[in-house]
Design a protein around this motif. Structure first.
Motif, PDB file in Angstrom:
ATOM      1  N   GLN A  36       0.825  -1.205   0.000  1.00  0.00           N
ATOM      2  CA  GLN A  36       0.000   0.000   0.000  1.00  0.00           C
ATOM      3  C   GLN A  36       0.858   1.253   0.000  1.00  0.00           C
ATOM      4  O   GLN A  36       1.978   1.253   0.505  1.00  0.00           O
ATOM      5  CB  GLN A  36      -0.914   0.035   1.223  1.00  0.00           C
ATOM      6  CG  GLN A  36      -2.041  -0.946   1.156  1.00  0.00           C
ATOM      7  CD  GLN A  36      -2.913  -0.886   2.396  1.00  0.00           C
ATOM      8  OE1 GLN A  36      -2.509  -0.324   3.421  1.00  0.00           O
ATOM      9  NE2 GLN A  36      -4.086  -1.460   2.324  1.00  0.00           N
ATOM     10  N   THR A  37       0.307   2.332  -0.552  1.00  0.00           N
ATOM     11  CA  THR A  37       0.995   3.617  -0.501  1.00  0.00           C
ATOM     12  C   THR A  37       0.757   4.267   0.850  1.00  0.00           C
ATOM     13  O   THR A  37      -0.081   3.832   1.639  1.00  0.00           O
ATOM     14  CB  THR A  37       0.497   4.544  -1.627  1.00  0.00           C
ATOM     15  OG1 THR A  37      -0.906   4.762  -1.459  1.00  0.00           O
ATOM     16  CG2 THR A  37       0.767   3.949  -2.988  1.00  0.00           C
ATOM     17  N   ILE A  38       1.489   5.340   1.114  1.00  0.00           N
ATOM     18  CA  ILE A  38       1.375   6.028   2.410  1.00  0.00           C
ATOM     19  C   ILE A  38      -0.046   6.562   2.661  1.00  0.00           C
ATOM     20  O   ILE A  38      -0.590   6.346   3.743  1.00  0.00           O
ATOM     21  CB  ILE A  38       2.414   7.166   2.498  1.00  0.00           C
ATOM     22  CG1 ILE A  38       3.812   6.625   2.321  1.00  0.00           C
ATOM     23  CG2 ILE A  38       2.262   7.975   3.769  1.00  0.00           C
ATOM     24  CD1 ILE A  38       4.495   6.122   3.542  1.00  0.00           C
ATOM     25  N   PRO A  39      -0.682   7.259   1.716  1.00  0.00           N
ATOM     26  CA  PRO A  39      -2.043   7.756   1.987  1.00  0.00           C
ATOM     27  C   PRO A  39      -3.058   6.638   2.253  1.00  0.00           C
ATOM     28  O   PRO A  39      -3.944   6.799   3.093  1.00  0.00           O
ATOM     29  CB  PRO A  39      -2.403   8.530   0.723  1.00  0.00           C
ATOM     30  CG  PRO A  39      -1.115   8.944   0.146  1.00  0.00           C
ATOM     31  CD  PRO A  39      -0.177   7.820   0.458  1.00  0.00           C
ATOM     32  N   ALA A  58       2.944  10.065  13.248  1.00  0.00           N
ATOM     33  CA  ALA A  58       4.268   9.490  12.972  1.00  0.00           C
ATOM     34  C   ALA A  58       4.364   9.015  11.524  1.00  0.00           C
ATOM     35  O   ALA A  58       5.371   9.248  10.846  1.00  0.00           O
ATOM     36  CB  ALA A  58       4.543   8.342  13.933  1.00  0.00           C
ATOM     37  N   SER A  59       3.326   8.388  11.024  1.00  0.00           N
ATOM     38  CA  SER A  59       3.325   7.930   9.628  1.00  0.00           C
ATOM     39  C   SER A  59       3.325   9.102   8.661  1.00  0.00           C
ATOM     40  O   SER A  59       3.936   9.030   7.595  1.00  0.00           O
ATOM     41  CB  SER A  59       2.109   7.047   9.366  1.00  0.00           C
ATOM     42  OG  SER A  59       2.115   5.932  10.209  1.00  0.00           O
ATOM     43  N   SER A  60       2.632  10.170   9.000  1.00  0.00           N
ATOM     44  CA  SER A  60       2.605  11.352   8.145  1.00  0.00           C
ATOM     45  C   SER A  60       3.992  11.979   8.036  1.00  0.00           C
ATOM     46  O   SER A  60       4.426  12.371   6.946  1.00  0.00           O
ATOM     47  CB  SER A  60       1.624  12.386   8.687  1.00  0.00           C
ATOM     48  OG  SER A  60       0.324  11.887   8.690  1.00  0.00           O
ATOM     49  N   VAL A  61       4.684  12.073   9.150  1.00  0.00           N
ATOM     50  CA  VAL A  61       6.032  12.647   9.129  1.00  0.00           C
ATOM     51  C   VAL A  61       6.984  11.758   8.331  1.00  0.00           C
ATOM     52  O   VAL A  61       7.759  12.249   7.507  1.00  0.00           O
ATOM     53  CB  VAL A  61       6.552  12.856  10.576  1.00  0.00           C
ATOM     54  CG1 VAL A  61       8.029  13.174  10.588  1.00  0.00           C
ATOM     55  CG2 VAL A  61       5.765  13.969  11.245  1.00  0.00           C
ATOM     56  N   LEU A  62       6.905  10.457   8.540  1.00  0.00           N
ATOM     57  CA  LEU A  62       7.778   9.541   7.799  1.00  0.00           C
ATOM     58  C   LEU A  62       7.440   9.521   6.307  1.00  0.00           C
ATOM     59  O   LEU A  62       8.315   9.337   5.468  1.00  0.00           O
ATOM     60  CB  LEU A  62       7.680   8.134   8.376  1.00  0.00           C
ATOM     61  CG  LEU A  62       8.320   7.943   9.732  1.00  0.00           C
ATOM     62  CD1 LEU A  62       8.083   6.525  10.244  1.00  0.00           C
ATOM     63  CD2 LEU A  62       9.800   8.242   9.678  1.00  0.00           C
ATOM     64  N   GLY A  63       6.181   9.724   5.962  1.00  0.00           N
ATOM     65  CA  GLY A  63       5.792   9.777   4.559  1.00  0.00           C
ATOM     66  C   GLY A  63       6.155  11.083   3.893  1.00  0.00           C
ATOM     67  O   GLY A  63       6.305  11.155   2.673  1.00  0.00           O
TER      68      GLY A  63
END
Length: 88
Positions: A36-39, A58-63
């Motif tokens: 899967q992609t980040i979004p 955390a996932s938003s920052v890493l993406g």
């Protein structure tokens, strides 16, 4: 070719960002969580009754970090493209 370099780098950046942020097509096509992609992964963390704020942030920052890295690499070409567009 040297004159086209800022335009080509801008197109490369916009294409990378569009591909990186694609949501609808990967949501429809991919069924494995590993691919899967980040979004799409961020959307799976949010449900109607429960939002996992720490994991989403955390996932938003890493993406977002690869987008910043690509921008920093091509920053000189973007500035040159903006600076040379008005000069005839």
């Amino acid at each position: 070719m040297p004159i086209c370099r800022p335009a080509l780098s801008t197109v490369a950046i916009l294409t990378f960002i569009t591909t990186w942020n694609s949501f609808l097509w990967p949501l429809l096509v991919l069924n494995q969580t590993r691919s899967q992609t980040i979004p799409v992964g961020l959307a799976s963390l949010v449900s109607n009754s429960n939002i996992q704020y720490a994991e989403v942030m955390a996932s938003s920052v890493l993406g977002f970090l690869p987008l910043i890295a690509v921008f920093l690499v091509f920053q000189r070409q973007i500035v040159q493209g903006v600076a040379t567009t008005g000069i005839k």
